[in-house]
Design a protein around this motif. Structure first.
Motif, PDB file in Angstrom:
ATOM      1  N   GLN A  79       0.835  -1.210   0.000  1.00  0.00           N
ATOM      2  CA  GLN A  79       0.000   0.000   0.000  1.00  0.00           C
ATOM      3  C   GLN A  79       0.867   1.257   0.000  1.00  0.00           C
ATOM      4  N   ALA A  80       2.006   1.196   0.695  1.00  0.00           N
ATOM      5  CA  ALA A  80       2.908   2.353   0.704  1.00  0.00           C
ATOM      6  C   ALA A  80       3.594   2.490  -0.651  1.00  0.00           C
ATOM      7  N   ARG A  83       1.092   3.675  -3.014  1.00  0.00           N
ATOM      8  CA  ARG A  83       0.376   4.831  -2.460  1.00  0.00           C
ATOM      9  C   ARG A  83      -1.121   4.647  -2.650  1.00  0.00           C
ATOM     10  N   ASN A  84      -1.563   3.419  -2.475  1.00  0.00           N
ATOM     11  CA  ASN A  84      -2.953   3.129  -2.767  1.00  0.00           C
ATOM     12  C   ASN A  84      -3.534   2.272  -1.652  1.00  0.00           C
ATOM     13  N   PRO A  85      -4.562   2.775  -0.962  1.00  0.00           N
ATOM     14  CA  PRO A  85      -5.127   2.022   0.154  1.00  0.00           C
ATOM     15  C   PRO A  85      -5.845   0.749  -0.290  1.00  0.00           C
TER      16      PRO A  85
END
Lengths: 327, 255
Positions: A79-80, A83-85
């Motif tokens: 996710q980091a 950059r996407n939850p």
């Protein structure tokens, strides 16, 4: 955003993990109860009960813990990285590659070690493929990486559907179990534990830079973090963790997506807390899920992926609503 | 105090040329305004000065060393930039976001001290966000987000400040008050500040030097007093601009 002290949450999770382990060892269709546990684990008497404990139940519980921790850790880092939850460890196709290879070996009639070996090889083929395509383009931006991975993952998905469509009978059932994640044939974690430790160490070492990377490459660079080597490291370590997890238990779904968010809701987004928290939380949740998977309709076993979703969905929704109410 | 210089700088993006073999010295104590129409290279110039963009040709000097030779972390101790876009879909309290500015000053395994938190609280106070220090950053308005970015930069406490359109989303009060506060502080500390602006009168009020980017490779740079004329600015923007005089003050208004 009022939150609980992160250290307290970590301690509670560790306690919960120990409790889950004791429960998991104490329940089952054979050798039930907690009173004899110490004697069975640490005693020297030769008995069938002791054999069940040491050769079946303990290795299985340890594997569930290792896989749970690996997938949750991989989820946090993926996710980091993207950059996407909504990213999960499988989004770049690692489990797809592993699935195709594992299903082919199942169709060919192999089992156990060979399926695991093929799954790991398949996962690695996917890593090399995505890595090669992205580095050839020279663009390590989250968008490019995500698109490349998603397209390749869909490709694998199509192959999986094809393999399922042409299979039947017992092979089909074991294929489905593998796809949903299953611990019924796992040996003790062995070298997978080492992969987990490496992943944990890496994630913790880069935890503060991760806090910057989620704000974007430019912002990270402006605040003194070179995003390129970090992203490459994230990609490789996440892939290795996921490959190792998939090799042990097939593609257990849901965990890698939801555990990072659960921990964010509990202790916030600082990766220095999130990394150990996700590892503990994932280990606990998967161990609890696997214990249920083998006891709920015993002697029949359920694929553990079904249970993680059954447990995770309401738990996650409750946490989400609790936080909404606090705003 | 640190100075910056560019030497033979050529900047291009696609087919557009922003500057050609440009040489400029930025001295401590100066406040520079970077002006020009949309797409004239203001952001590219600031990113180049921050080391986030490699120029086609030429060098950027930070103190006695070329910018590219600085390790990223040491560079971030000297030089900070307010980016136009900085968003994250992950929840985090305002106070923790501002603390990210402390990153270059902390050793790899070091945790933030009470002194670091005091800096954060002071910066949030300066930008007027103290009352929502605990709020999730995703719930901030555009102007509040901009002020949080400014507070993060204050926490970073660089000697050279690069601000890319700092007035974005800010209301009139905050535009004037925050930027006057910041430029005043920069002058007192004999630091250096460069910012891209679209408000000519704000530029005249805050800056003492200007860089005018025409967007076709032409660049003019120098003291405000020499460049701040209605004819020149009309050419810059391709739009008639009139100067209105009121006492000693001169106001530029679009014609």
């Amino acid at each position: 955003m009022s939150r609980i002290n992160p250290l307290l949450v970590l301690l509670l999770l560790a306690l919960l993990l120990v409790v889950s382990l004791v429960v998991s060892l104490g329940v089952g269709s054979y050798a039930r109860g907690f009173a004899d546990l110490p004697a069975l684990l640490f005693g020297s008497a030769d008995s069938l009960e002791r054999a069940v404990m040491l050769e079946l139940r303990l290795p299985r519980a340890l594997s569930a813990m290792v896989v749970g921790a690996q997938l949750s850790l991989a989820g946090v880092m993926m996710q980091a990285l993207l950059r996407n939850p909504l990213a999960d460890p499988y989004v770049l196709g690692v489990s797809g590659g592993a699935s195709v290879a594992a299903l082919i070996t199942l169709i060919l009639g192999f089992s156990g070690f060979w399926v695991a070996a093929a799954a790991f090889a398949g996962a690695m083929i996917n890593v090399v493929l995505v890595f090669g395509l992205v580095s050839r383009a020279g663009d390590w931006s989250p968008g490019r990486l995500l698109l490349t991975g998603v397209v390749i993952a869909s490709g694998w998905g199509a192959v999986v559907s094809f393999l399922l469509a042409v299979s039947e009978g017992q092979a089909l059932k074991s294929m489905l179990f593998w796809l949903m994640g299953d611990f019924s044939h796992v040996p003790a974690p062995g070298w997978h534990l080492l992969v987990l430790l490496v992943g944990l160490l890496f994630a913790w070492a880069v935890a503060r830079p991760l806090n910057l990377v989620v704000r974007g490459a430019l912002q990270a660079q402006a605040l003194g973090v070179d995003p390129r080597p970090l992203r490459l490291g994230l990609f490789l370590v996440t892939s290795l963790l996921t490959a190792s997890a998939v090799t042990q238990a097939g593609s257990v779904g849901f965990l890698g997506l939801v555990v990072p968010h659960m921990l964010r809701l509990l202790i916030g987004s600082d990766h220095r807390w999130l990394v150990p928290g996700a590892a503990l939380g994932g280990a606990t949740l998967l161990l609890a899920a696997d214990t249920l998977a083998r006891t709920v309709i015993a002697p029949q076993q359920l694929p553990v992926g079904v249970i993680t979703a059954f447990l995770g969905v309401p738990l996650f929704l409750w946490l989400l609503n609790r936080n909404e109410a606090q705003r | 105090m640190t100075r910056m210089a560019i030497e033979g700088l050529t900047l291009r993006l696609g087919s557009r040329q922003f500057c050609d073999k440009l040489c400029l010295d930025f001295e401590p104590g100066q406040i520079w305004g970077v002006l020009g129409p949309n797409g004239s290279g203001k952001t590219t110039l600031l990113h180049t000065l921050a080391g986030l963009h490699s120029p086609q040709d030429g060098r950027v000097w930070l103190a006695e060393r070329e910018l590219a030779q600085w390790p990223v972390r040491e560079r971030a101790q000297q030089l900070g930039i307010l980016l136009q876009s900085d968003d994250s879909s992950f929840p985090a309290p305002v106070r923790e976001c501002a603390m990210l500015g402390r990153h270059p000053h902390l050793e790899p395994w070091q945790w933030e001290s009470a002194e670091d938190w005091a800096r954060v609280d002071e910066a949030l106070e300066r930008v007027g966000l103290s009352h929502i220090a605990g709020r999730d950053q995703r719930l901030l308005s555009g102007g509040e987000r901009q002020r949080l970015k400014l507070a993060t930069l204050m926490v970073q406490a660089p000697g050279i400040w690069l601000l890319d359109e700092p007035t974005n989303h800010l209301d009139l009060h905050h535009q004037v008050q925050l930027l006057e506060d910041l430029t005043g502080e920069v002058r007192r500390q004999n630091q250096l500040l460069l910012m891209s602006l679209h408000d000519l009168n704000l530029a005249a009020r805050l800056c003492d030097h200007l860089v005018l980017l025409y967007g076709d490779g032409r660049v003019e740079a120098g003291p405000l007093a020499e460049l701040f004329e209605s004819d020149r600015l009309s050419r810059l923007y391709g739009h008639p601009i009139r100067a209105l005089h009121d006492g000693g003050q001169c106001w530029m208004v679009p014609g």
